[in-house]
Design a protein around this motif. Structure first.
Motif, mmCIF file in Angstrom:
data_model
loop_
_atom_site.group_PDB
_atom_site.id
_atom_site.type_symbol
_atom_site.label_atom_id
_atom_site.label_comp_id
_atom_site.label_asym_id
_atom_site.label_seq_id
_atom_site.Cartn_x
_atom_site.Cartn_y
_atom_site.Cartn_z
ATOM 1 N N ALA A 1 0.839 -1.201 0.000
ATOM 2 C CA ALA A 1 0.000 0.000 0.000
ATOM 3 C C ALA A 1 0.869 1.243 0.000
ATOM 4 O O ALA A 1 1.945 1.273 0.604
ATOM 5 C CB ALA A 1 -0.886 -0.003 1.243
ATOM 6 N N ALA A 2 0.395 2.260 -0.695
ATOM 7 C CA ALA A 2 1.107 3.533 -0.683
ATOM 8 C C ALA A 2 0.976 4.158 0.697
ATOM 9 O O ALA A 2 0.038 3.863 1.432
ATOM 10 C CB ALA A 2 0.507 4.454 -1.743
ATOM 11 N N PRO A 3 1.914 5.002 1.075
ATOM 12 C CA PRO A 3 1.822 5.641 2.390
ATOM 13 C C PRO A 3 0.480 6.357 2.551
ATOM 14 O O PRO A 3 0.012 7.033 1.637
ATOM 15 C CB PRO A 3 2.990 6.630 2.371
ATOM 16 N N SER B 1 -1.569 9.194 3.887
ATOM 17 C CA SER B 1 -1.387 10.537 4.416
ATOM 18 C C SER B 1 -2.618 10.968 5.203
ATOM 19 O O SER B 1 -3.690 10.369 5.079
ATOM 20 C CB SER B 1 -1.137 11.522 3.276
ATOM 21 N N GLU B 2 -2.471 12.015 5.973
ATOM 22 C CA GLU B 2 -3.617 12.553 6.709
ATOM 23 C C GLU B 2 -4.697 13.024 5.746
ATOM 24 O O GLU B 2 -5.892 12.814 5.989
ATOM 25 C CB GLU B 2 -3.180 13.713 7.605
ATOM 26 N N ALA B 3 -4.289 13.618 4.625
ATOM 27 C CA ALA B 3 -5.264 14.094 3.639
ATOM 28 C C ALA B 3 -6.079 12.939 3.073
ATOM 29 O O ALA B 3 -7.291 13.047 2.892
ATOM 30 C CB ALA B 3 -4.539 14.841 2.516
ATOM 31 N N ASP B 4 -5.411 11.795 2.795
ATOM 32 C CA ASP B 4 -6.127 10.618 2.291
ATOM 33 C C ASP B 4 -7.156 10.134 3.314
ATOM 34 O O ASP B 4 -8.299 9.820 2.975
ATOM 35 C CB ASP B 4 -5.143 9.481 2.001
ATOM 36 N N LEU B 5 -6.713 10.041 4.549
ATOM 37 C CA LEU B 5 -7.574 9.525 5.614
ATOM 38 C C LEU B 5 -8.797 10.421 5.801
ATOM 39 O O LEU B 5 -9.936 9.947 5.891
ATOM 40 C CB LEU B 5 -6.774 9.437 6.905
ATOM 41 N N ARG B 6 -8.575 11.723 5.838
ATOM 42 C CA ARG B 6 -9.672 12.663 6.037
ATOM 43 C C ARG B 6 -10.627 12.637 4.840
ATOM 44 O O ARG B 6 -11.849 12.706 5.005
ATOM 45 C CB ARG B 6 -9.123 14.067 6.270
ATOM 46 N N ALA C 1 0.010 4.209 10.264
ATOM 47 C CA ALA C 1 0.715 3.178 9.505
ATOM 48 C C ALA C 1 -0.058 2.851 8.232
ATOM 49 O O ALA C 1 -1.261 3.060 8.141
ATOM 50 C CB ALA C 1 0.885 1.932 10.372
ATOM 51 N N ASP C 2 0.672 2.338 7.237
ATOM 52 C CA ASP C 2 0.025 1.912 6.000
ATOM 53 C C ASP C 2 -0.946 0.770 6.278
ATOM 54 O O ASP C 2 -0.830 0.058 7.268
ATOM 55 C CB ASP C 2 1.076 1.435 5.001
ATOM 56 N N CYS C 3 -1.932 0.614 5.378
ATOM 57 C CA CYS C 3 -2.880 -0.495 5.483
ATOM 58 C C CYS C 3 -2.962 -1.153 4.109
ATOM 59 O O CYS C 3 -3.211 -0.464 3.110
ATOM 60 C CB CYS C 3 -4.250 0.004 5.922
ATOM 61 N N ASP D 1 -4.124 -7.084 14.079
ATOM 62 C CA ASP D 1 -3.263 -6.044 14.670
ATOM 63 C C ASP D 1 -3.371 -4.719 13.920
ATOM 64 O O ASP D 1 -2.446 -3.896 13.952
ATOM 65 C CB ASP D 1 -1.792 -6.499 14.704
ATOM 66 N N GLY D 2 -4.508 -4.526 13.190
ATOM 67 C CA GLY D 2 -4.695 -3.255 12.499
ATOM 68 C C GLY D 2 -5.015 -2.133 13.475
ATOM 69 O O GLY D 2 -5.359 -2.362 14.634
ATOM 70 N N TRP D 3 -4.927 -0.924 12.990
ATOM 71 C CA TRP D 3 -5.131 0.243 13.845
ATOM 72 C C TRP D 3 -6.552 0.786 13.711
ATOM 73 O O TRP D 3 -7.259 0.502 12.752
ATOM 74 C CB TRP D 3 -4.117 1.338 13.514
ATOM 75 N N THR D 4 -6.978 1.560 14.679
ATOM 76 C CA THR D 4 -8.287 2.231 14.688
ATOM 77 C C THR D 4 -8.091 3.654 15.192
ATOM 78 O O THR D 4 -7.371 3.874 16.170
ATOM 79 C CB THR D 4 -9.288 1.507 15.609
ATOM 80 N N LEU D 5 -8.703 4.589 14.527
ATOM 81 C CA LEU D 5 -8.662 5.967 15.010
ATOM 82 C C LEU D 5 -9.951 6.680 14.630
ATOM 83 O O LEU D 5 -10.726 6.208 13.814
ATOM 84 C CB LEU D 5 -7.434 6.722 14.475
ATOM 85 N N ARG D 6 -10.175 7.814 15.236
ATOM 86 C CA ARG D 6 -11.385 8.606 14.999
ATOM 87 C C ARG D 6 -11.048 9.896 14.262
ATOM 88 O O ARG D 6 -10.067 10.564 14.614
ATOM 89 C CB ARG D 6 -12.092 8.929 16.318
ATOM 90 N N VAL D 7 -11.882 10.212 13.283
ATOM 91 C CA VAL D 7 -11.727 11.456 12.522
ATOM 92 C C VAL D 7 -12.934 12.345 12.819
ATOM 93 O O VAL D 7 -14.059 12.000 12.458
ATOM 94 C CB VAL D 7 -11.637 11.178 11.013
ATOM 95 N N PRO D 8 -12.738 13.472 13.493
ATOM 96 C CA PRO D 8 -13.872 14.365 13.759
ATOM 97 C C PRO D 8 -14.272 15.124 12.501
ATOM 98 O O PRO D 8 -13.413 15.585 11.738
ATOM 99 C CB PRO D 8 -13.324 15.311 14.833
#
Length: 231
Positions: A21-23, A25-30, A62-64, A92-99
């Protein structure tokens, strides 16, 4: 085993390397969070605006290797602020919240004039107006079909949005109905036939034309088909 050693082993075995997977970025995630929310609230006649907020700059995502999974913990309840859970759905994947901030613009009915308790709603009483319904915690009425033959259980000020909570039961008397008109004075009741010129529930004030004299009087709805003339 390090990634480099794993890749070398796979190459020696002649096995195709997995796509990396490509890195992320915060912009991608948002952007993914914004698209997910917009899709959840999209509907005919709606205009949806979603804007994500900046993440903590100390956060490194981290990349997914698989597509991210998104969800809204609170369901589809429309509020101005939401938290989108973004998850990398692997072991072992990650979880986060985007407001995010949400606006959903829809056509709602707004009172043209002060409406009083017991009034029936007709087309000239309201108009359609686009409002952000995420800021209408008591809901809204979108069309006249929803208020057909209904009366108000509470007053509605001019310019206010008509809400489901302001609607009472079906109208006890409707415009054009033939009603029994009572005139009461010192314990004496005089009855006459009349025609209602307005609609309303019990306790509503409306005008009635006396069937015998043709005189128009103000009256209060007492019950189905019965009104009491005001002095």
């Amino acid at each position: 085993m390090t990634l480099a050693r794993r890749c070398l082993l796979l190459a020696l075995l002649g096995t195709a390397l997995p796509a990396l997977a490509a890195p992320l970025s915060e912009a991608d995630l948002r952007a993914q969070a914004e698209r997910f929310v917009a899709q959840q609230y999209a509907a005919p006649g709606s205009r949806v605006e979603v804007k994500s907020e900046a993440l903590d700059p100390r956060l490194h995502v981290a990349d997914c290797a698989v597509p991210l999974a998104a969800s809204l913990p609170g369901g589809l309840r429309m509020t101005p602020r939401l938290s989108v859970v973004m998850r990398c759905p692997v072991a072992d994947g990650w979880t986060l919240r985007v407001p995010v901030t949400l606006k959903v613009w829809r056509q709602v009915l707004v009172a043209n004039r002060p409406l009083i308790r017991g009034d029936g709603i007709v087309a000239t009483d309201v108009h359609a107006e686009e409002r952000d319904v995420t800021r209408l915690p008591y809901g809204y009425v979108a069309s006249l079909d929803q208020v057909a033959e209904r009366s108000l259980s509470r007053p509605v000020a001019s310019g206010n949005v008509l809400t489901p909570g302001a609607l009472g039961g079906r109208q006890t008397v409707r415009a054009g109905d033939h009603v029994q008109l009572l005139a009461e004075l010192d314990g004496i009741a005089v009855r006459a036939e009349g025609v209602a010129l307005g609609s309303g529930d019990s306790g509503a004030r409306l005008r009635v034309r006396n069937g015998s004299s043709g005189r128009v009087v103000d009256a209060i709805v007492r019950g189905p088909g019965v009104v009491v003339a005001l002095p």
